[in-house]
Scaffold this active site. Structure first.
Site, PDB file in Angstrom:
ATOM      1  CE  LYS A 118      -4.043  -1.787   2.486  1.00 28.48           C
ATOM      2  NZ  LYS A 118      -5.020  -1.547   1.397  1.00 28.48           N
ATOM      3  NE  ARG A 167     -10.937  -9.552  -2.418  1.00 29.47           N
ATOM      4  CZ  ARG A 167     -11.214  -8.614  -3.310  1.00 29.47           C
ATOM      5  NH1 ARG A 167     -11.487  -8.944  -4.561  1.00 29.47           N
ATOM      6  NH2 ARG A 167     -11.224  -7.333  -2.973  1.00 29.47           N
TER       7      ARG A 167
HETATM    8  N1  BES Z   1      -8.295  -3.698   4.172  1.00 32.22           N
HETATM    9  C1  BES Z   1      -8.384  -3.271   2.821  1.00 32.22           C
HETATM   10  C2  BES Z   1      -9.665  -2.499   2.537  1.00 32.22           C
HETATM   11  C3  BES Z   1      -9.698  -1.085   3.016  1.00 32.22           C
HETATM   12  C4  BES Z   1      -8.998  -0.100   2.367  1.00 32.22           C
HETATM   13  C5  BES Z   1     -10.527  -0.752   4.065  1.00 32.22           C
HETATM   14  C6  BES Z   1      -9.088   1.204   2.810  1.00 32.22           C
HETATM   15  C7  BES Z   1     -10.614   0.542   4.486  1.00 32.22           C
HETATM   16  C8  BES Z   1      -9.899   1.526   3.859  1.00 32.22           C
HETATM   17  C9  BES Z   1      -8.377  -4.474   1.888  1.00 32.22           C
HETATM   18  O1  BES Z   1      -7.631  -5.543   2.304  1.00 32.22           O
HETATM   19  C10 BES Z   1      -7.802  -4.011   0.607  1.00 32.22           C
HETATM   20  O2  BES Z   1      -6.671  -3.649   0.593  1.00 32.22           O
HETATM   21  N2  BES Z   1      -8.587  -4.007  -0.466  1.00 32.22           N
HETATM   22  C11 BES Z   1      -8.158  -3.547  -1.714  1.00 32.22           C
HETATM   23  C12 BES Z   1      -8.715  -4.455  -2.764  1.00 32.22           C
HETATM   24  C13 BES Z   1      -8.143  -4.216  -4.129  1.00 32.22           C
HETATM   25  C14 BES Z   1      -6.676  -4.600  -4.158  1.00 32.22           C
HETATM   26  C15 BES Z   1      -8.937  -5.013  -5.126  1.00 32.22           C
HETATM   27  C16 BES Z   1      -8.670  -2.126  -1.883  1.00 32.22           C
HETATM   28  O3  BES Z   1      -9.793  -1.830  -1.456  1.00 32.22           O
HETATM   29  O4  BES Z   1      -7.922  -1.291  -2.379  1.00 32.22           O
HETATM   30 MN    MN Z   2      -5.576  -5.320   1.675  1.00 28.90          MN
END
Ligand code: BES
Ligand code: MN
Ligand code: ZN
Length: 494
Positions: free
Chosen positions: A279, A353
């Site tokens: 991230k 997931r």
């Molecule tokens: N934990 C995150 C989702 C999230 C992001 C929650 C920001 C709250 C705020 C999750 O694991 C994630 O990183 N999801 C990705 C999915 C994508 C790679 C398809 C996302 O939402 O960017």
């Molecule tokens: Mn994630």
């Protein structure tokens, strides 16, 4: 916070540090509040006039040492126009009045509810909400502060009304308190830094709950046991981490052993760096909140243990870290889930997931009546719904309707999103049965579609709490949602 329900005859004679009286817009004092006003020689109505106190919901006014009253102070609590007070308005009124009471340093308070009417809600509803708000309002995070502000002294709240004593209302107030304490537990775990709140820490919290409440039983699986079960999808997420993963199974038994349980499944990623699909830096600290689904499950189980409904519930929490390292899962890796479905991991940041699918497969062995998973799953859900509504996805319309109603009831609201087959095609992979991400659009729906493939044959719903689990900015911190929704849903099943 000790909560009690009081039936009163003479509110002027109430001996308390702080008497909270409702005032409708236009400054009218009704019922018990009018009695108090007369007892102190109309000082309250004079104060209301002199201060041009509007009585709007959320407005408050403080008065001291009034003659003729046994109470040390009075807090006037605006409750808006008569007949126009809605659910949000009541919450605002109570929160503001309690905050002002707390700021006076009083140890106890009495909240008079005579004459308060909330649109489309019964008296029980406003009593339950008051119980919850009294408890959540006194929560402070202090765990890792070396000089925390002194704790609020307000420790006793009586909800008072004229009329007949009511056992039901007393139970409802206690239930509100239990929901509040469940939320506070979820908040504390969410707020606890990720170097302390690890998968093992979550497991220890679950064990501690089981030690405290006889109706709870806890079992914790380690990585070896998960491997033996074939949870390669879950294990692929923890592959880069030093901290070991845990699968936590917490059972609430309130009904006969043979009664099928309701199942909760919580995402417990104690830190989500994204893994190799790292991230960006800004705001990454907030990914300590990526275990708020798990925390809400623990808070809900505690509230059940405290209220004791006649039903069985099984909670499964998949707890791990998502970290990059030489042993981390790569984009392009293919893993086989416990269900036997192979998954191409195109993005290691779509890890929620990957752990939930194995946890859902695992919980099927309990033959659950319904499965509800709770997860901070997608940033896309925050884009779609903002910070107010939890995203709800379900393969069963009746279950969806019940969860929506429970959310309304708790004022912990969810909004249903589609789970149409049309979205499923985005998960096609050339190298596995399914990919773990779809295209750039509809991310929260596609994540839910991924999970739905592991919930076949079950009445299943998914709550995406990415927007609702924590607040950002100066008030950064976990909210305790959706404990209220979950508790109301489960209590309605008993
Ligand atoms: N934990 C995150 C989702 C999230 C992001 C929650 C920001 C709250 C705020 C999750 O694991 C994630 O990183 N999801 C990705 C999915 C994508 C790679 C398809 C996302 O939402 O960017
Ligand atoms: Mn994630
Ligand atoms: Zn995540």
């Amino acid at each position: 916070m000790q909560l009690s329900l009081k039936t009163i005859k003479d509110p002027a004679a109430l001996r308390t540090g702080c008497l909270i009286l409702p005032v409708t817009e236009g400054g009218a004092l009704q019922g018990g509040a009018a009695v108090v006003d007369r007892a102190c020689g109309l000082r309250l109505s004079k104060l209301i006039a002199a201060e041009h106190f509007s009585g709007a919901a959320g407005r408050t006014l403080l008065a001291h040492a009034l003659p003729g009253l046994a109470a040390a102070r009075v807090v006037l609590m605006g409750v808006g126009k008569s007949g126009a007070l809605d659910a949000g308005g009541w919450r605002k009124s109570v929160s503001a009045a309690l905050a002002l009471s707390r700021s006076t340093g009083t140890v106890d308070a009495v909240l008079l509810i005579d004459g308060v009417q909330v649109k489309n809600r019964e008296e029980a509803w406003l009593v339950r909400q008051a119980g919850t708000l009294a408890v959540t309002g006194s929560y402070r995070y202090v765990r890792t502060l070396s000089k925390p502000e002194p704790a609020a002294r307000l420790v006793r709240l009586a909800v008072a009304r004229s009329g007949k004593p009511s056992r039901t209302l007393a139970a409802v107030l206690a239930e509100g308190g239990a929901i509040g304490r469940g939320m506070n537990l979820a908040r504390e775990l969410g707020n606890t830094p990720p170097n302390i709140c690890t998968p093992r820490h979550l497991a220890e919290q679950a064990r501690a709950l089981a030690r405290r409440y006889p109706k709870l039983r806890c079992r914790v699986l380690d990585e070896k046991q998960m491997l033996a079960l074939g949870m390669h999808s879950l294990l692929s997420v923890t592959a880069g981490a030093q901290e070991p993963a845990r699968l936590i199974v917490l059972e609430y038994r309130g009904a006969a052993r043979e009664e099928q349980p309701f199942a909760l499944v919580g995402k417990g990623v104690t830190f989500d760096s994204g893994g190799i699909s790292l991230k960006p830096g800004p705001g990454m600290d907030e990914m300590k909140f990526d275990m708020c689904g798990a925390a809400s499950v623990l808070g809900t189980m505690q509230a059940l243990a405290e209220t004791g409904p006649k039903l069985n519930v099984v909670a499964v929490i998949a707890a791990c870290e998502n970290m990059p390292s030489g042993s981390a899962t790569r984009p392009g890796d293919v893993v086989k889930s416990m269900a036997g479905i192979t998954i191409e991991i195109l993005n290691t940041d779509a890890e929620g997931r990957l752990i939930l699918c194995d946890a859902i497969t695992y919980v099927k062995r309990f033959k659950p009546r319904t499965i509800v998973d709770i997860a901070t799953l997608t940033g896309a859900c925050v884009v779609a719904l903002g910070k107010h509504a939890t995203g709800l996805f379900s393969n069963d319309d009746a279950l969806a309707a019940e969860l929506l109603a429970a959310g309304q009831d708790a004022h912990d609201r969810a909004w249903q999103m589609p789970l149409w087959d049309d979205y499923q095609e985005h998960l096609k992979s050339n190298f596995a049965d399914v990919a773990n991400i779809g295209g750039p659009n509809g991310g929260s729906v596609i994540a839910a579609c991924f999970l739905s493939r592991f919930a076949t044959g079950e009445k299943w719903a998914h709550l995406d709490i990415a927007g609702t689990a924590w607040d950002q900015g100066p008030a950064k911190g976990a909210t305790g949602r959706p404990v209220g929704l979950l508790v109301r849903y489960l209590l309605a099943q008993a």
